[in-house]
Design an enzyme around this catalytic site. Structure first.
Site, PDB file in Angstrom:
ATOM      1  N   ASP A  39     -45.286   0.576  15.000  1.00 47.10           N
ATOM      2  CA  ASP A  39     -46.189   0.477  16.150  1.00 47.10           C
ATOM      3  C   ASP A  39     -45.898   1.679  17.053  1.00 47.10           C
ATOM      4  O   ASP A  39     -45.210   1.577  18.060  1.00 47.10           O
ATOM      5  CB  ASP A  39     -45.953  -0.854  16.880  1.00 47.10           C
ATOM      6  CG  ASP A  39     -46.948  -1.083  18.009  1.00 47.10           C
ATOM      7  OD1 ASP A  39     -47.822  -0.218  18.215  1.00 47.10           O
ATOM      8  OD2 ASP A  39     -46.837  -2.128  18.690  1.00 47.10           O
TER       9      ASP A  39
ATOM     10  N   ASN B 291     -43.341   9.242   3.701  1.00 48.75           N
ATOM     11  CA  ASN B 291     -44.303   9.568   4.758  1.00 48.75           C
ATOM     12  C   ASN B 291     -43.995  10.935   5.347  1.00 48.75           C
ATOM     13  O   ASN B 291     -42.844  11.362   5.423  1.00 48.75           O
ATOM     14  CB  ASN B 291     -44.319   8.479   5.838  1.00 48.75           C
ATOM     15  CG  ASN B 291     -43.360   8.766   6.967  1.00 48.75           C
ATOM     16  OD1 ASN B 291     -43.663   9.522   7.902  1.00 48.75           O
ATOM     17  ND2 ASN B 291     -42.149   8.211   6.868  1.00 48.75           N
TER      18      ASN B 291
ATOM     19  N   PHE C 184     -45.227  12.244  13.620  1.00 52.77           N
ATOM     20  CA  PHE C 184     -45.328  11.727  15.004  1.00 52.77           C
ATOM     21  C   PHE C 184     -46.768  11.718  15.529  1.00 52.77           C
ATOM     22  O   PHE C 184     -47.053  12.200  16.634  1.00 52.77           O
ATOM     23  CB  PHE C 184     -44.464  12.551  15.985  1.00 52.77           C
ATOM     24  CG  PHE C 184     -42.986  12.492  15.769  1.00 52.77           C
ATOM     25  CD1 PHE C 184     -42.395  11.520  14.985  1.00 52.77           C
ATOM     26  CD2 PHE C 184     -42.159  13.440  16.380  1.00 52.77           C
ATOM     27  CE1 PHE C 184     -41.016  11.477  14.792  1.00 52.77           C
ATOM     28  CE2 PHE C 184     -40.787  13.411  16.204  1.00 52.77           C
ATOM     29  CZ  PHE C 184     -40.219  12.425  15.402  1.00 52.77           C
TER      30      PHE C 184
ATOM     31  N   ASN D 119     -40.090  15.256   9.532  1.00 53.01           N
ATOM     32  CA  ASN D 119     -41.480  15.738   9.498  1.00 53.01           C
ATOM     33  C   ASN D 119     -41.902  16.576  10.694  1.00 53.01           C
ATOM     34  O   ASN D 119     -43.070  16.918  10.822  1.00 53.01           O
ATOM     35  CB  ASN D 119     -42.426  14.545   9.331  1.00 53.01           C
ATOM     36  CG  ASN D 119     -42.136  13.773   8.060  1.00 53.01           C
ATOM     37  OD1 ASN D 119     -41.954  14.376   7.004  1.00 53.01           O
ATOM     38  ND2 ASN D 119     -42.041  12.459   8.165  1.00 53.01           N
ATOM     39  N   THR D 120     -40.970  16.872  11.582  1.00 53.94           N
ATOM     40  CA  THR D 120     -41.249  17.798  12.688  1.00 53.94           C
ATOM     41  C   THR D 120     -40.328  18.992  12.482  1.00 53.94           C
ATOM     42  O   THR D 120     -39.103  18.829  12.506  1.00 53.94           O
ATOM     43  CB  THR D 120     -40.974  17.134  14.058  1.00 53.94           C
ATOM     44  OG1 THR D 120     -41.885  16.048  14.222  1.00 53.94           O
ATOM     45  CG2 THR D 120     -41.142  18.109  15.215  1.00 53.94           C
TER      46      THR D 120
ATOM     47  N   LYS E 211     -30.761   8.157  17.004  1.00 55.27           N
ATOM     48  CA  LYS E 211     -31.131   7.803  15.619  1.00 55.27           C
ATOM     49  C   LYS E 211     -30.846   8.993  14.718  1.00 55.27           C
ATOM     50  O   LYS E 211     -31.378  10.081  14.939  1.00 55.27           O
ATOM     51  CB  LYS E 211     -32.599   7.399  15.535  1.00 55.27           C
ATOM     52  CG  LYS E 211     -32.993   6.943  14.128  1.00 55.27           C
ATOM     53  CD  LYS E 211     -34.301   6.200  14.140  1.00 55.27           C
ATOM     54  CE  LYS E 211     -34.699   5.740  12.750  1.00 55.27           C
ATOM     55  NZ  LYS E 211     -35.940   4.974  12.753  1.00 55.27           N
TER      56      LYS E 211
ATOM     57  N   ASN F  85     -32.588   7.214   9.625  1.00 53.66           N
ATOM     58  CA  ASN F  85     -33.999   7.558   9.438  1.00 53.66           C
ATOM     59  C   ASN F  85     -34.267   7.710   7.934  1.00 53.66           C
ATOM     60  O   ASN F  85     -33.411   7.401   7.113  1.00 53.66           O
ATOM     61  CB  ASN F  85     -34.301   8.858  10.198  1.00 53.66           C
ATOM     62  CG  ASN F  85     -35.716   8.864  10.754  1.00 53.66           C
ATOM     63  OD1 ASN F  85     -36.665   8.546  10.030  1.00 53.66           O
ATOM     64  ND2 ASN F  85     -35.868   9.212  12.019  1.00 53.66           N
TER      65      ASN F  85
HETATM   66  C1  LIG Z   1     -44.553   5.123   7.488  1.00 53.33           C
HETATM   67  C2  LIG Z   1     -43.281   5.314   8.259  1.00 53.33           C
HETATM   68  C3  LIG Z   1     -43.310   5.868   9.524  1.00 53.33           C
HETATM   69  C4  LIG Z   1     -42.122   6.051  10.236  1.00 53.33           C
HETATM   70  N1  LIG Z   1     -42.170   6.574  11.496  1.00 53.33           N
HETATM   71  C5  LIG Z   1     -41.023   6.687  12.206  1.00 53.33           C
HETATM   72  C6  LIG Z   1     -41.050   7.173  13.535  1.00 53.33           C
HETATM   73  O1  LIG Z   1     -42.091   7.468  14.097  1.00 53.33           O
HETATM   74  N2  LIG Z   1     -39.855   7.276  14.197  1.00 53.33           N
HETATM   75  C7  LIG Z   1     -38.665   6.926  13.627  1.00 53.33           C
HETATM   76  O2  LIG Z   1     -37.620   7.028  14.278  1.00 53.33           O
HETATM   77  N3  LIG Z   1     -38.616   6.438  12.375  1.00 53.33           N
HETATM   78  C8  LIG Z   1     -39.761   6.318  11.656  1.00 53.33           C
HETATM   79  N4  LIG Z   1     -39.708   5.830  10.390  1.00 53.33           N
HETATM   80  C9  LIG Z   1     -38.386   5.500   9.803  1.00 53.33           C
HETATM   81  C10 LIG Z   1     -38.045   4.018   9.925  1.00 53.33           C
HETATM   82  O3  LIG Z   1     -37.952   3.612  11.262  1.00 53.33           O
HETATM   83  C11 LIG Z   1     -36.716   3.730   9.190  1.00 53.33           C
HETATM   84  O4  LIG Z   1     -35.674   4.404   9.874  1.00 53.33           O
HETATM   85  C12 LIG Z   1     -36.727   4.193   7.755  1.00 53.33           C
HETATM   86  O5  LIG Z   1     -37.979   3.962   7.154  1.00 53.33           O
HETATM   87  C13 LIG Z   1     -35.646   3.489   6.930  1.00 53.33           C
HETATM   88  O6  LIG Z   1     -35.840   2.089   6.924  1.00 53.33           O
HETATM   89  P1  LIG Z   1     -36.603   1.300   5.736  1.00 53.33           P
HETATM   90  O7  LIG Z   1     -35.998   1.754   4.443  1.00 53.33           O
HETATM   91  O8  LIG Z   1     -36.407  -0.143   6.054  1.00 53.33           O
HETATM   92  O9  LIG Z   1     -38.035   1.705   5.828  1.00 53.33           O
HETATM   93  C14 LIG Z   1     -40.884   5.657   9.655  1.00 53.33           C
HETATM   94  C15 LIG Z   1     -40.869   5.082   8.373  1.00 53.33           C
HETATM   95  C16 LIG Z   1     -42.039   4.911   7.674  1.00 53.33           C
HETATM   96  C17 LIG Z   1     -41.980   4.290   6.296  1.00 53.33           C
END
Ligand SMILES: Cc1cc2nc3c(=O)[nH]c(=O)nc-3n(C[C@H](O)[C@H](O)[C@H](O)COP(=O)(O)O)c2cc1C
Length: 342
Positions: free
Chosen positions: A67, A113, A117, A184-185, A216, A245
């Site tokens: 979100d 992904n 941002f 990604n940045t 993070k 992350n």
């Molecule tokens: C589609 C997608 C978008 C994400 N966007 C962000 C983000 O905007 N900021 C962030 O700190 N982490 C972002 N993450 C990372 C997640 O918060 C998490 O740290 C990471 O996916 C590892 O957890 P998981 O294996 O449970 O997905 C994103 C992950 C996914 C899959």
């Protein structure tokens, strides 16, 4: 055994482009958030956790990125999460990278992904959160705000850029996260170097006063780099770490499925677990463990390794909301079991 989500709903959802499904799901959750939600059953007191001065009704949170604009917080709380982290938000609204930029890797229960941002900016988020705070819909769980650097802002001006977002949002979040680890940045991860990280943490710490400020981190760091981050975080008033992350290491998925971006889900599980254990042996920081938590066993392993809280993202996509209740139920049973023995 598959849940109804996995056997019925997921096959349908997975026929559609992942970002489109995500947008529809989030829109539906935001509509639900605007109506009066039936109160959930009272939180189970023994699942409650006190971490960095905040009370979490249960230790399972939604990770950042789901979100990004903070439009569905009440509905996400109603699903049973004990906290929701919104963002990543940037000072300047931005569209993110060109589409397609989100990919499922079902063979490995993973997502790649490179969203970059995409978000409506800190001012728009502040406006929305202010309205939500004044309504009766603000949930009884901590809401974290995850802040990143605007893409158009050069790295040398990063501190000012994070500060702009923090000033706009500091009244509205219960805790704040400095995201210096998205792949990604361009250049963002270099903010994990102590020379850049120290001033960033110190400036934001001072601005935020008492509220928890977390960092993070990436899973792709060497142990020496983790040590440096721990030392820098400690001397600059950081309240806790979120590890981790997404990873740029795609060696755990078939070569034909690799594409540029951050990998999450099962292939990240072992690395995220190792980093948690490492931080816990080297420091006293509270840690929110995230990365590859796909089932109850993964969740329990994180708590056994010392996680104070955990977060889900990819596991939530693959297993559905039922995973939240399953983890909480198992934690409760385990606690009741150990209480009965003692
Ligand atoms: C589609 C997608 C978008 C994400 N966007 C962000 C983000 O905007 N900021 C962030 O700190 N982490 C972002 N993450 C990372 C997640 O918060 C998490 O740290 C990471 O996916 C590892 O957890 P998981 O294996 O449970 O997905 C994103 C992950 C996914 C899959």
């Amino acid at each position: 055994m598959f849940s109804p989500y996995e056997s019925l709903l997921r096959p349908l959802l997975f026929c559609v482009d992942p970002e489109t499904v995500h947008e529809y799901a989030l829109h539906a959750l935001s509509v639900v958030s605007s109506i009066s939600l039936a109160p959930r059953s009272a939180p189970e007191p023994s699942l409650r956790r006190e971490v960095f001065g905040l009370t979490f009704p249960n230790p399972l949170g939604l990770a950042a990125g789901f979100d990004k604009n903070g439009i569905a917080i009440p509905a996400l709380a109603a699903l049973g999460f004990g906290s929701v982290e919104i963002g990543t938000v940037t000072a300047v609204a931005q569209p993110g990278n060109p589409k397609p930029r989100m990919f499922r890797v079902p063979e490995s229960e993973a997502i790649i992904n490179r969203l970059g941002f995409n978000n409506r900016g800190a001012a728009a988020m502040a406006e929305r959160l202010e309205i939500l705070r004044r309504s009766t819909q603000w949930p009884a769980i901590p809401v974290g705000i995850n802040i990143g650097k605007s893409r158009i802002v050069p790295l040398e001006n990063a501190v000012e850029d994070y500060l702009t977002s923090l000033r706009l949002l500091r009244e509205h979040g219960d805790y704040f996260v400095l995201n210096v680890s998205s792949p990604n940045t361009p250049g963002l991860r270099s903010l994990q170097d102590p020379a850049a990280l120290g001033p960033l943490c110190a400036t934001l710490r001072q601005e935020l006063a008492q509220k928890p400020l977390l960092l993070k981190i990436a899973p792709d760091l060497t142990w020496k780099e983790v040590d440096d981050i721990l030392a820098t975080a400690e001397s600059n008033g950081i309240s806790g770490l979120i590890a981790t992350n997404t990873t740029v290491d795609h060696s755990n998925i078939p070569a034909s499925l690799r594409t540029q971006g951050g990998l999450s889900g099962t292939p990240l599980r072992d690395r995220s677990y190792e980093i948690l254990k490492y931080i816990k042996t080297r420091s006293r920081f509270p840690v929110i463990s995230v990365g590859g938590i796909m089932n109850v066993t993964d969740a329990l392993a994180r708590f056994d390794a010392g996680a104070d809280l955990i977060q889900l993202y990819t596991g939530f996509i693959y297993r559905g909301p039922g995973l939240i209740a399953r983890i909480c139920r198992t934690l409760l049973e385990r606690q009741q079991g150990s209480n009965a023995l003692s």
